[in-house]
Design an enzyme around this catalytic site. Structure first.
Site, PDB file in Angstrom:
ATOM      1  N   LYS A 183      37.074  49.815  37.848  1.00 22.72           N
ATOM      2  CA  LYS A 183      38.259  49.256  37.167  1.00 22.72           C
ATOM      3  C   LYS A 183      37.697  48.016  36.467  1.00 22.72           C
ATOM      4  O   LYS A 183      37.387  47.006  37.114  1.00 22.72           O
ATOM      5  CB  LYS A 183      39.326  48.926  38.206  1.00 22.72           C
ATOM      6  CG  LYS A 183      40.303  47.813  37.855  1.00 22.72           C
ATOM      7  CD  LYS A 183      41.286  48.178  36.768  1.00 22.72           C
ATOM      8  CE  LYS A 183      42.335  47.091  36.581  1.00 22.72           C
ATOM      9  NZ  LYS A 183      41.815  45.857  35.947  1.00 22.72           N
ATOM     10  N   SER A 241      40.272  37.006  43.263  1.00 20.47           N
ATOM     11  CA  SER A 241      41.150  36.037  43.938  1.00 20.47           C
ATOM     12  C   SER A 241      41.538  36.515  45.339  1.00 20.47           C
ATOM     13  O   SER A 241      41.522  37.720  45.632  1.00 20.47           O
ATOM     14  CB  SER A 241      42.420  35.853  43.112  1.00 20.47           C
ATOM     15  OG  SER A 241      43.141  37.067  43.064  1.00 20.47           O
ATOM     16  N   GLY A 244      44.616  38.815  45.044  1.00 23.42           N
ATOM     17  CA  GLY A 244      44.278  40.169  44.570  1.00 23.42           C
ATOM     18  C   GLY A 244      43.594  40.972  45.667  1.00 23.42           C
ATOM     19  O   GLY A 244      43.980  42.111  45.961  1.00 23.42           O
ATOM     20  N   GLU A 264      35.454  40.305  48.307  1.00 25.27           N
ATOM     21  CA  GLU A 264      34.794  39.000  48.378  1.00 25.27           C
ATOM     22  C   GLU A 264      35.668  38.063  47.581  1.00 25.27           C
ATOM     23  O   GLU A 264      35.908  38.286  46.394  1.00 25.27           O
ATOM     24  CB  GLU A 264      33.389  39.154  47.791  1.00 25.27           C
ATOM     25  CG  GLU A 264      32.482  38.009  48.107  1.00 25.27           C
ATOM     26  CD  GLU A 264      32.214  37.205  46.867  1.00 25.27           C
ATOM     27  OE1 GLU A 264      32.888  36.170  46.713  1.00 25.27           O
ATOM     28  OE2 GLU A 264      31.373  37.623  46.067  1.00 25.27           O
ATOM     29  N   CYS A 301      31.498  31.691  43.197  1.00 24.11           N
ATOM     30  CA  CYS A 301      32.136  31.763  44.515  1.00 24.11           C
ATOM     31  C   CYS A 301      31.427  30.854  45.511  1.00 24.11           C
ATOM     32  O   CYS A 301      31.997  30.504  46.538  1.00 24.11           O
ATOM     33  CB  CYS A 301      32.188  33.190  45.007  1.00 24.11           C
ATOM     34  SG  CYS A 301      30.659  34.066  44.765  1.00 24.11           S
ATOM     35  N   GLU A 392      41.062  26.379  47.120  1.00 25.23           N
ATOM     36  CA  GLU A 392      39.962  26.439  46.156  1.00 25.23           C
ATOM     37  C   GLU A 392      40.463  26.089  44.755  1.00 25.23           C
ATOM     38  O   GLU A 392      41.501  26.587  44.321  1.00 25.23           O
ATOM     39  CB  GLU A 392      39.388  27.867  46.149  1.00 25.23           C
ATOM     40  CG  GLU A 392      38.231  28.059  45.179  1.00 25.23           C
ATOM     41  CD  GLU A 392      37.751  29.521  45.109  1.00 25.23           C
ATOM     42  OE1 GLU A 392      38.549  30.434  45.325  1.00 25.23           O
ATOM     43  OE2 GLU A 392      36.557  29.716  44.804  1.00 25.23           O
TER      44      GLU A 392
END
Ligand code: NAP
Length: 508
Positions: A183, A241, A244, A264, A301, A392
């Site tokens: 995707k 995110s 998500g 992740e 990240c 974050e």
């Protein structure tokens, strides 16, 4: 050439009428190509093709899969300047970063090719029969790892190459023997299509079954949700995110047949800086962390978003130096206007909490999509009391926390959400006092760095990129390095099997 169409297996298709365009963050304009979002039928067709391809691909010998992976790497390199131009125009990242990330992508593909060119990675285990054993004879037992089935990969916005179409998730799943449906991330659809074309060429050139790879586009969740709900999809890889990743994890676990989602997600990557380190080399530490906080506009990240110090001489000067050096680094373009907006909103939210102090921020006028760096500070007491300070801010921002003593510092670490990394900046004299810090970090993070920065994730077998939730949904696995292949396989034991019917690697 970028067509704006989906790869449903080896065929380009665009039967829908919903389109989107990518954005050039530098110019703050839309790029020209309209990308067709996959229809429900196209999603079904991609999964059905992947399912039929799986029956063939799972039996393809390791050396042939290695040939396929190496061919993908070659085809990506052959895209040359067209790929670099698409990457920079859709991400705002500079060409040097595009070249570096392409190198990493190619390296990952070739590492997995090396890994699967023999069968050792399957951890084959053989327990021979002991017919004479008393009181009960023991049967012959042989165990290996087999692929799960079609895998859906959600491409990451912050790594258009290395964690996207042919990135680590795709390379490891294809290496394991799983067909992949990507995707694409809507904001780098052109780069995704180009890389997909390289994968399809490689698949055709090396004789892989149609459906071993598809690249489909969508925005607004419909396509992603349909893919994860499809009963012939058997695992999901995701980088993005927390909201998500968590939504997809919940959907996958509510299916009639729940499937694993290896997501992740967020991390603020705590850094513990001892008093002695500040006394001895405050300036060097500030320089190193200013660079790490702003690298890639802070959109990693592993960006260090939380610096933990203990009150003492030099702590206040350190945070001022850090702020000065951070905002002196030229602002860089962020990936997308929405990511910039989310960043600015989160920085403002954190920096408006009780007890916070803005130590330094970019005040001069910057371009619309450039990321304004900022350093904010707060006391350990306030940090412990306020969960909003733990969130974050994905961009060039860090919160410096001043704990009153070591006990408060340990309480802060214990109270953190799961993290990808934790870093310790310390001197030799600190070593005897670090055991509690290390114990606390081990329980909260997946990788502990000593006297370094957390940005820069090496691709090698000992790398752990994943940590307790919400850093990832399954802290037992890594998303980087050759061990990431373990996400897409499951063990099977064969008991008392005739030699002729055993998988080749388990034969007597
Ligand atoms: P995102 O919003 O999580 O989207 C990533 C992908 O997941 C997209 O393909 C999106 O599809 C899909 N998705 C998201 N929520 C979904 C849902 N509820 N159901 C189905 N599909 C869903 O991430 P992003 O666009 O990359 O960036 C947004 C924020 O994520 C950033 O500001 C940053 O805070 C964070 N982020 C973190 C990392 C990290 O490594 N920790 C990396 C990148 C981003 P659609 O386009 O169809 O919605």
């Amino acid at each position: 050439m970028i067509t704006g169409k989906n790869y449903i297996g080896n065929t380009l298709k665009a039967s829908g009428d919903k389109t989107h365009k990518t954005i050039n963050p530098r110019l703050n304009i839309q790029n020209q190509t309209a990308f067709y979002e996959a229809t429900s039928d196209e999603v079904d067709e991609a999964v059905e093709l992947a399912w039929s391809a799986f029956k063939i691909y799972r039996k393809v010998a390791g050396v042939k899969r290695a040939e396929f992976l190496n061919a993908i790497a070659d085809e990506i390199l052959a895209l040359d300047q067209e790929l670099l131009d698409s990457y920079t125009s859709e991400s705002g990242l500079p060409e040097a970063r595009a070249i570096g990330e392409r190198g990493r992508t190619v390296f990952q593909l070739r590492s997995f090719a090396d890994l699967v060119s023999n069968e050792d990675w399957r951890e084959n285990t053989i327990d021979e029969a002991m017919p004479e054993r008393t009181p009960i004879p023991k049967d012959d037992l042989r165990r290996t790892l087999i692929p799960l089935g079609p895998v859906v990969v959600f491409a990451a916005s912050n790594f258009p190459l290395a964690f996207s179409t042919a990135g680590g998730d795709t390379a490891s799943a294809l290496a394991a023997g799983c067909p992949v449906i990507v995707k694409a991330h809507a904001m780098h659809s052109g780069t995704a299509e180009l890389v997909a074309s390289a994968i399809i060429k490689a698949a055709e050139r090396t004789g892989m079954p149609n459906g071993v790879f598809s690249n489909i586009m969508g925005r607004g969740r419909t396509v992603g949700v349909k893919l994860v709900k499809h009963d012939k999809v058997k695992a999901v890889g995701f980088t993005g995110s927390i909201s998500g990743g968590r939504a997809l994890f919940d959907i996958a676990s509510q299916r009639k047949e729940p499937i694993p989602v290896f997501a992740e997600m967020g991390s603020i990557n705590p850094v513990i800086i001892t008093q002695k380190a500040i006394e001895n080399r405050s300036d060097n530490i500030a320089t190193a962390f200013a660079g790490s906080i702003t690298m890639g506009a802070g959109q990693f990240c592993t960006k260090p978003g939380l610096l933990l110090t203990v009150e003492g001489d030099g702590t206040d000067q350190f945070k001022k130096d850090l702020a000065k050096k951070t905002i002196a680094i030229a602002p860089q373009y962020m990936l997308h206007p929405d990511i910039k907006k989310a960043f600015v909103d989160n920085v403002n939210m954190v920096s408006s909490q009780a007890g916070t102090e803005v130590v330094g921020k970019v005040e001069k006028a910057i371009d619309a999509n450039e990321g304004p760096s900022q350093i904010t500070s707060v006391s350990g007491k306030e940090f412990l009391a306020n969960p909003k300070l733990h969130l974050e801010a994905f961009g060039p921002f860090a919160l410096v926390v001043k704990a009153k003593d070591q006990e408060e510092l340990i309480n802060i670490i214990n109270g953190l959400d799961g993290q990808l990394t934790g870093t310790i900046i310390a001197e030799k004299e600190d070593h005897p006092n670090l055991h509690d810090v290390i114990d606390a970090l081990e329980n909260r993070v997946g990788r502990i760095i000593f006297n370094g920065v957390p940005t820069g994730v090496e691709v090698c077998p000992s790398m752990q990129h994943g940590g307790p939730y919400p850093a990832s949904t399954d802290s037992r696995f890594t998303a980087v390095g050759t061990n990431s292949i373990k996400r897409w396989v499951r063990p099977v034991s064969y008991q008392s099997f005739p030699n002729a019917l055993l998988p080749c690697a388990l034969k007597r």
